[in-house]
Design an enzyme around this catalytic site. Structure first.
Site, PDB file in Angstrom:
ATOM      1  CB  CYS A 259      26.640  -0.640 -31.061  1.00 45.82           C
ATOM      2  SG  CYS A 259      27.967  -1.866 -31.211  1.00 45.82           S
TER       3      CYS A 259
ATOM      4  CG  HIS B 165      -2.147  -0.790   1.083  1.00 41.95           C
ATOM      5  ND1 HIS B 165      -2.708  -1.489   2.116  1.00 41.95           N
ATOM      6  CD2 HIS B 165      -2.938  -1.009   0.011  1.00 41.95           C
ATOM      7  CE1 HIS B 165      -3.803  -2.098   1.690  1.00 41.95           C
ATOM      8  NE2 HIS B 165      -3.961  -1.827   0.423  1.00 41.95           N
TER       9      HIS B 165
ATOM     10  NE  ARG C 196      28.351  -2.357 -23.717  1.00 45.43           N
ATOM     11  CZ  ARG C 196      27.748  -1.182 -23.873  1.00 45.43           C
ATOM     12  NH1 ARG C 196      26.550  -0.979 -23.332  1.00 45.43           N
ATOM     13  NH2 ARG C 196      28.313  -0.209 -24.562  1.00 45.43           N
TER      14      ARG C 196
END
Length: 791
Positions: A747, A417, A507
């Site tokens: 990349c 909660h 990776r």
């Protein structure tokens, strides 16, 4: 009787005004979804009319409204005193005879007898609406037995409409007190005390990603999970492949589950339940199995489809009959309301000493002085901007939670909660830290970061951070794809919301380091390790069948999470590229790794995969990838091989992939090669005979072209991916791929650091540029402006 009492199977969502959101939802599921496999325990509910007639005794309603009208809800001491007074008035007022008799008749119709255990829950008429959660506002009583005890519990539920938290919440959200009535739901108990229970959401509670079901689970009755008293097991299930009947569990996290709630000796409100310790061997196992996880996810999807919106659901597994039951379902009210076209980012701009870690709630950052609060009586200590630190926050604390800049707790999971309230208030919270109240001191300045994935961290001091917002509903077009470098599966659901064409570099070593942490050889040869290392490994692999299955399963979890987050866009997974020193730092790694003077140029990449000493480890990586693609049906995963020194190595590693079921072209599989050694560009045509394209690693290519150790600070100023020699090799690689109509992307770090390099690559005709997530938007807009200027 109908005026004061109705059976749950007689009501539905059209009856919220009479039985409240919670009971209306239970009735809706009983009548509409029982045929679809959703099991809900039966029972009855008192009506809003019953509640209002009860309050009319001696003008009690008038007295309450006059008292609340004079209350300043920001004065926490006055709030506590007023709430106590009002609740006492209600408890002292007897039920009208008609209501008393109606309860007795309904209990008898239910088959009531002295040993029948029921749950008694509150259901407010303004509760569980699409724009307000009211999570945990009123009381729940479990294992109540005997008619007198049931009446007493209903009395307590009625009084709980005036809990401090409920009074404050109504004021905070603009609800008039007299407009809200309460219905008590009386439901047969599910024997989860001998089974398990928990909470599930039909989206990711942190990112709002709607293609997963997030499930928490612990032993015993569900209140420990809801209250945050226990750190539960957690699971993510991917909806699209679950619909196809494929294994769909993306992630499993073993919770500590140190305690559980069970039936008490008596069925009274004071002693209906008790909390006991869970045996250590049970804590080291998942509280539900994979089949049950997937079944729960199917049930959640059925409920979500019926209601047409994301849902917050409480469930319980009966230990006697083994069945799964739904005991509550309400609309999810935080993430489903977020504006998906606005990307909000919090970024730490300096580093600091990490004081403690736990599960992160929200993706924000907050800082301020620590305020350790031990109980509700200390709530007035909290000043605006304080970091609230306590054993376990409770929804009762909502009036002061909204004053805090951040919250840290010893106990609790991400669906309790308090976590729901923290999200709703937009406050970062770290839950389940274990001993935060002991490790932090009152008044100590800390920065609470929940912007780094599943793990939340408290740093020493008030660190600088940025808060950025970007509107991304209409990104300008570019002549190539912008992809992302994503290593951390924890952030995958967040990052997928950025504009992108998929993942250009995932990776595998990041998954190994973060989710496994053990050298694969130490797992394969587990029986040969010394006793101390065996104990360390056993703790790490708890919940999994054996060391090797743990390694494969964790690889599968990391890869499938990334694949599911971005599906159907491509996710290019680079096989592990640890160097010998990095492998050596893993648990058990020292025994298997040689010392190399320059590991950057040593035993890594393709050389490792084809070596007899490492081949078994590589085969486990292949096994995980094959499972994700072929069994879990996430065929957007592609394979990338790093650091291929010679054409001979290229041939051998592609043959090894095929031997392990990863054949180029089969089931649409592309195998990409990292182009990061000058020989790769110089002999591009020959390497491309074995691969479906190149992904250029500009970091290593620059290092090896310029003869620089990129780890050396002495010559770091010479490291520049924009050097003419590097560009010449980049151009060769790009042209070779284009000539053969094969994929070519980049990349490496270069385009993320240097937008002008990304522009040059765009001009060369590269297929894609893969960027770090934090540079995607800036680089995209830069390139779009450059493109516009050029035209």
């Amino acid at each position: 009787m109908q005026e004061y009492i109705v059976r749950l199977d007689q009501v539905g969502m059209d009856d919220i005004e009479q039985v409240g959101g919670k009971n209306a939802s239970l009735g809706e599921m009983i009548t509409e979804l029982s045929g679809a496999g959703v099991k809900v325990p039966g029972g009855f509910a008192t009506t809003a009319t019953a509640f209002r007639d009860f309050l009319k005794h001696n003008q009690l309603d008038q007295k309450i409204n006059e008292t609340l009208a004079q209350l300043d809800p920001e004065d926490v001491n006055a709030l506590a005193a007023t709430g106590t007074q009002v609740r006492q008035w209600i408890l002292e007022t007897p039920f009208p005879d008609a209501l008393d008799q109606a309860i007795e008749a309904a209990f008898e119709e239910m088959g009531g007898h002295a040993d029948l255990a029921v749950a008694i829950r509150s259901s407010a008429t303004a509760e569980d609406l699409p724009d307000a959660s009211f999570a945990g506002q009123q009381e729940t009583f479990l294992n109540i037995r005997g008619l007198a005890n049931i009446k007493a519990a209903i009395h307590e539920v009625f009084a709980s409409l005036y809990n401090d938290r409920a009074i404050s919440y109504r004021v905070h959200h603009g609800f008039e007190h007299h407009e809200v009535a309460l219905s008590a739901g009386i439901q047969r108990m599910v024997r989860s005390e001998t089974g398990a229970s928990g909470v599930m959401f039909t989206l990711d509670t942190e990112s709002g990603f709607q293609h997963v079901v997030f499930i928490t689970s612990a032993y015993g009755l569900g209140e420990t999970v809801v209250q945050g008293a226990v750190n539960p097991d957690e699971f993510y299930v991917y909806k699209p492949t679950l619909r196809q009947g494929a294994p769909a569990i993306l992630r499993r996290s073993l919770g500590s589950k140190a305690i559980k709630m069970i039936y008490g000796a008596e069925g009274t409100t004071a002693s209906a339940v008790e909390t006991v310790s869970v045996p250590v061997e049970q804590r080291m196992q998942f509280s539900i199995n994979d089949a049950e996880v997937q079944e729960l996810a199917k049930i959640a999807m059925t409920i979500e489809q019926h209601y047409g919106r994301p849902m917050d659901i409480e469930w319980a597994k009966d230990g006697d009959d083994g069945e799964l039951y739904i005991v509550q379902a309400r609309p999810e009210t935080v993430k489903s309301r977020d504006n998906a076209t606005v990307i909000e980012r919090y970024l730490l701009t300096e580093t600091g000493n990490v004081l403690l870690e736990g599960r992160s709630i929200g993706h924000r950052i907050g800082s301020g002085p620590v305020r350790i609060v031990e109980s509700l009586s200390d709530m007035d200590k909290i000043q605006p901007g304080d970091v609230l630190v306590t054993d376990m926050t409770d929804p009762d604390w909502e009036p002061v939670m909204k004053r805090s800049s951040a919250i840290i707790t010893n106990r609790g999971g991400r669906t309790c909660h308090a976590a729901i309230i923290a999200r709703e208030l937009g406050i970062p919270a770290i839950v389940g830290c274990g001993d935060a109240t002991e490790r932090l001191t009152d008044g100590q300045e800390v920065t609470v970061s929940c912007a780094e994935g599943d793990t939340g961290r408290a740093y020493e001091g008030c660190l600088d951070f940025e808060h950025q917002t970007n509107k991304v509903d209409s990104m300008p077009p570019l002549p190539f794809d912008i992809m992302m470098n994503v290593g951390n599966p924890d952030r995958a659901f967040d990052f997928q919301a950025l504009p992108n064409a998929g993942v250009g570099l995932a990776r595998l070593e990041f998954i190994i380091n973060r989710m496994i942490g053990i050298h694969p050889k130490a797992l394969i040869e587990f029986d040969q390790q010394d006793e101390g290392l065996k104990r360390t490994i056993e703790r790490r692999i708890a919940g999994y069948e054996n060391p090797i299955e743990f390694y494969v399963a964790k690889l599968v979890e990391g890869i499938s999470t990334l694949a599911a987050a971005f599906y159907p866009k491509k996710v290019i997974v680079r096989m592990s590229d640890f160097k010998s020193n990095e492998y050596g730092h893993l648990i058990g790694g020292q025994a298997y790794e040689a010392h190399e003077e320059n590991p950057m140029l040593g035993f890594r990449g393709a050389s490792r995969y084809i070596a007899e000493s490492f081949r078994q480890c590589f085969e486990l990586e292949c096994r995980a990838l094959k499972y994700v693609r072929d069994v879990m049906k996430l065929t957007n995963v592609e394979v990338m091989i790093p650091f291929v020194r010679t054409v001979g190595e290229a041939k051998q590693v592609v043959e090894l992939l095929a031997e392990n079921g990863l054949n180029r072209g089969e089931n649409g599989l592309r195998v990409i090669m990292m182009c990061e050694i000058p020989s790769n560009a110089l002999l591009a045509d020959q390497f491309l005979e074995y691969f479906d394209g190149f992904s250029i690693g500009s970091n290593d290519l620059t290092q090896l072209t310029l003869g620089l150790d990129r780890d050396s600070g002495v010559i770091a100023h010479l490291f520049d991916e924009r050097n003419d020699a590097v560009r010449k090799l980049l151009a060769m690689a790009i042209q070779a791929c284009k000539a053969q109509d094969k994929y070519v992307g980049i990349c490496g770090q270069g385009p993320s650091d240097h937008p002008d390099l990304a522009k040059w690559l765009m001009e060369q005709g590269i297929s894609s540029v893969s960027l770090n997530p934090d540079s995607v938007l800036d680089t995209w807009f830069f390139l779009a402006n450059e493109e516009h200027s050029a035209s």
